[in-house]
Design a protein around this motif. Sequence first.
Motif, mmCIF file in Angstrom:
data_model
loop_
_atom_site.group_PDB
_atom_site.id
_atom_site.type_symbol
_atom_site.label_atom_id
_atom_site.label_comp_id
_atom_site.label_asym_id
_atom_site.label_seq_id
_atom_site.Cartn_x
_atom_site.Cartn_y
_atom_site.Cartn_z
ATOM 1 N N ASN A 39 4.668 2.878 -4.062
ATOM 2 C CA ASN A 39 4.062 3.239 -5.333
ATOM 3 C C ASN A 39 5.098 4.043 -6.101
ATOM 4 O OD1 ASN A 39 2.541 4.460 -7.422
ATOM 5 N ND2 ASN A 39 0.684 4.161 -6.229
ATOM 6 N N GLN A 66 -2.214 8.440 -1.723
ATOM 7 C CA GLN A 66 -2.226 7.868 -0.381
ATOM 8 C C GLN A 66 -3.635 7.737 0.183
ATOM 9 O OE1 GLN A 66 0.500 10.477 1.641
ATOM 10 N NE2 GLN A 66 2.246 9.125 1.254
ATOM 11 N N THR A 67 -4.536 8.607 -0.213
ATOM 12 C CA THR A 67 -5.914 8.537 0.278
ATOM 13 C C THR A 67 -6.847 7.822 -0.700
ATOM 14 O OG1 THR A 67 -6.376 10.726 -0.630
ATOM 15 C CG2 THR A 67 -5.708 10.617 1.685
ATOM 16 N N ASN A 68 -6.271 7.205 -1.725
ATOM 17 C CA ASN A 68 -7.021 6.436 -2.727
ATOM 18 C C ASN A 68 -8.056 7.273 -3.469
ATOM 19 O OD1 ASN A 68 -5.617 4.063 -2.236
ATOM 20 N ND2 ASN A 68 -6.994 3.482 -0.575
ATOM 21 N N ARG A 125 0.835 -1.208 0.000
ATOM 22 C CA ARG A 125 0.000 0.000 0.000
ATOM 23 C C ARG A 125 0.865 1.251 0.000
ATOM 24 N NH1 ARG A 125 -3.630 -0.511 5.048
ATOM 25 N NH2 ARG A 125 -1.609 -1.074 5.876
ATOM 26 N N TYR A 126 2.071 1.160 0.536
ATOM 27 C CA TYR A 126 2.909 2.333 0.688
ATOM 28 C C TYR A 126 3.969 2.446 -0.395
ATOM 29 C CZ TYR A 126 0.695 2.065 5.202
ATOM 30 O OH TYR A 126 -0.234 1.983 6.188
ATOM 31 N N ILE A 168 0.617 13.103 -4.477
ATOM 32 C CA ILE A 168 1.004 12.181 -3.403
ATOM 33 C C ILE A 168 -0.158 11.971 -2.437
ATOM 34 C CG2 ILE A 168 2.499 11.933 -1.370
ATOM 35 C CD1 ILE A 168 4.707 13.318 -3.002
ATOM 36 N N LYS A 169 -0.784 13.064 -2.044
ATOM 37 C CA LYS A 169 -1.890 12.964 -1.089
ATOM 38 C C LYS A 169 -3.061 12.182 -1.682
ATOM 39 C CE LYS A 169 -4.524 15.623 2.195
ATOM 40 N NZ LYS A 169 -4.640 16.873 2.897
ATOM 41 N N ILE A 191 4.538 7.799 -6.334
ATOM 42 C CA ILE A 191 4.819 8.596 -5.136
ATOM 43 C C ILE A 191 6.310 8.891 -5.036
ATOM 44 C CG2 ILE A 191 4.828 8.557 -2.610
ATOM 45 C CD1 ILE A 191 2.174 7.111 -2.702
#
Length: 165
Positions: free
Chosen positions: A42, A101-103, A39-40, A97-98, A45
């Motif tokens: 990517n 991370q928040t899909n 999940r982290y 990026i945000k 990112i």
Amino acid sequence: MPYMKLKIKQVLKSKFTWISLLAILLGCFYFWTKNYNSRYINPRITEARENIAVEKKNIKYYQKQLKKSNLTKTNRHKIELDLAENKSSIKEFKTLIKSIQTNKWQKAYQIIIKQEKYNLADAKRNNANKDDLLPLESNIKKLQYLARNNLPEENEHYSVKGGFF
């Protein structure tokens, strides 16, 4: 019943049982951590973070250039435009990026598609041949499909889920 107890004792005393059980547990733990960490990880990112670092260096450089007193008016205006563009790029990369991370994939894909279209236009300006333009165009089409369906991007190196079966 005594025969069943005898077989259970034989299985529990066997070293092969404990070794295979340990191997199964380690395999499950490996896939669990890979799924958790995927999940982290990517590439978009990490690329955005690298671009932010480059843009910050460019901002420092342009600010030093603006402090010079021997600039002409046109050069000063050009540097100010570049400085504003770098600041907006940093803001865009932070938003990317945000959103990843928040899909919030639709918002992220809008930014990525904008960047890809810029790359395509740049390649066309530099007279790239059709074989070089085709992957860029297909990538844009794929990203537009993913944005319409609000799906995360997945490839063989950075999957959405870490373990495959």
